[in-house]
Design an enzyme around this catalytic site. Sequence first.
Site, PDB file in Angstrom:
ATOM      1  N   ASP A 351       0.833  -1.189   0.000  1.00 59.12           N
ATOM      2  CA  ASP A 351       0.000   0.000   0.000  1.00 59.12           C
ATOM      3  C   ASP A 351       0.875   1.249   0.000  1.00 59.12           C
ATOM      4  OD1 ASP A 351      -2.618   1.415   0.504  1.00 59.12           O
ATOM      5  OD2 ASP A 351      -1.576   1.956   2.351  1.00 59.12           O
ATOM      6  N   GLU A 387       1.673  -0.434  -5.036  1.00 59.78           N
ATOM      7  CA  GLU A 387       0.755   0.648  -5.361  1.00 59.78           C
ATOM      8  C   GLU A 387       1.664   1.869  -5.514  1.00 59.78           C
ATOM      9  OE1 GLU A 387      -3.408   2.539  -3.729  1.00 59.78           O
ATOM     10  OE2 GLU A 387      -1.796   2.228  -2.283  1.00 59.78           O
TER      11      GLU A 387
END
Length: 728
Positions: A351, A387
């Site tokens: 993330d 990401e």
Amino acid sequence: MSHPVRRSLHPGSPYPLGATWDGHGVNFAVFSDHASRIELCLFDTTGRREVERIPLPECTDSVWHGYLPDIGPGQLYGYRAHGPYDPPRGHRFNPNKLLVDPYARALSGEVKWTPSCYAYRLGSSRADLSFDRRDSARSIPKGIVVNDAFPWNERIRRPRVPWTETILYELHPRGATMRHPQVPEALRGSLSALASEPVIDHLLGLGVTTVELLPIFAYADEPHLVELGKTNYWGYNPFNFFAPAPRLLSSAGIDEMKMLVSRFHEAGLEVVLDVVYNHTCEGNELGPTISLRGLDNVSYYHLVPENPRYYENHSGCGNTINLAHPRVLQMVMDSLRYWADAMRVDGFRFDLATALGRDQHGFDANHPFFAAIRQDPVLNRVKLIAEPWDIGPAGYRVGSFPPGWREWNDGFRNNVRSFWRSDPGQGPALATRIAGSSDIYSRRGPSASVNFITAHDGFTLHDLVSFNHKHNQANGEDNRDGTDNNVSWNCGIEGQTRDPGVLELRYRQKRNLMASLLLSQGVPMLLAGDELGNSQKGNNNAYCQDNDIGWIDWSLAREEDEDFLDFVRSMVRFRRDNPAFRRRQFFAGRPIGDGPVKDITWLSPAGREMTPGDWNDPMLRCFGYHLGAPAHDHHLHAPADHDHDQFLVLMNAGIDPVAFRMPAEVFGGPWVRVMDTSKADPHRDVKIIQAAEMYPLQAHAMALFVQERRHRGRRSGRRREDQPHDAG
């Protein structure tokens, strides 16, 4: 309240960090560079009563450690750290606050938001942050000493699916099972439910290879959500990187996660974890003290150099973990190795991964974190997905991650959505995305791109074709949260409708989007529930919706939902059966061998190769492509006797039908139509189309054709090395 010392700890060892049981006792070790003393706190089995508080006797290279004999698995514990409380200089030590061991591998309880969780007197002014003496032990989860032994079946091997064969499936470990009618009700929402036979059967029937779980690390609900009666459902708010969230377990043991991985591996499925190492739930300078902040705030977090009272907020969540510090980097690396080795997961999706590669100068693709992973003998063999953005300066880094990494490609999502919404000028960008995004990943190959249409963050596929605007009122933020740039189209009516024309168009658009994903080069990722027609009622930010909005609906209430599920299964199977759609190398755009046919040829509706003028037409909404790569191409790893190795894909995002001329005989033919998204059952009506014949390509439709071997031979214009010249 005093806590008498029962006895002194033995010196123990500074390694390994955490609480390690050796069969006779437990070694405790925790890092803090600036603490003056660390106390080990032992609790009774309820976690409510602190029975002992014992100073760790030794400090070696800033690791405080001690060994306590005659205790073992099941013991609950935490730490208290003494040191300066000086927020203007970044120090926030407060021994009144119980701290979760950063290396705790299991936890008892959840964070309970009370004023005692804060190291300063809650309600004091921003300029004050006065020292708070209330004890937080009743509000803080306790670490659990664990026994790591597990009866792994060593005959079950990790699937180790190559990237070119990988099909990702992103799901929420709780939301995927809460409404599953075949999962026992007592298990629903847990990791055990996810490992149940009905769920695994669905995954195998769908044909995906790799399941990507939303965060399972222990996490806390933000105070404002608790006040609203909601939770941080998605889990992107961790306070520990080793322990699974207690709320995801049907029992108290970590064996539940190991059992899930074991059962998935037995079924040939990989497990990838969505991991959050960029921030913790301790938030900004006014946040609580739960673990890292109280252990050594200056070391664990990026602080503003000119004013270390404040935090660098590249995550958007108040703070950013400082991976430039060697001990913090060690913690993250130890966490990754633990999950990859002890838990045997197959990879990680990071993330806001840009934040992990930041130092004082910004993002660095040669950051020590990336270098450490590259040389690690365990981690350099697992799947690594970034990401590739955060909210810090120059935080959008798509295409910037080092070799060995794959990246979420939001450009694919946006271009495919825009094309099928009939936005002008999307043709060239769509072609680039279909071909693997060589403009972004030119040195790394198509599989560097993780392609997706939908993900947990945003509309589901059904909502993407049903809503023009977000409808997030249920989140309690007056519909201000969530993106306004959805690149969606409601097909004429906002939300639910019984209009048959609108419904038919929506399902056609869903087929177009899914087919575009699965027929593109790169690694496709599906969002769990999209294949079932799952809707979040227009909510594009269901992070706090631990209810019917956020849970997958398995009912297949509409006949069209069953048809779409069959369509997705068939398209996944087609991709897996035909390696031309999962190449290792980019197309060269050059003829194959001595013939005139290229590995890829872009075609206009006139049946000829696209020209620069065609591409520059802003109203371009209809074109196709021909794949001429032979099945025995060494880049494709396909068997020489594969039935199909030439393909034709036609796309029309316009509002009018197009008579699309099939390419000339030099490209092959006859063509067997295997799919047309304008039909309710796109696969049922098999049709053979001759070279140069006109094909009626409907509005908002996509068609797929293959050429069987018996129709090729000399007509193909290229020599076949694996069959006689007169074959066919």
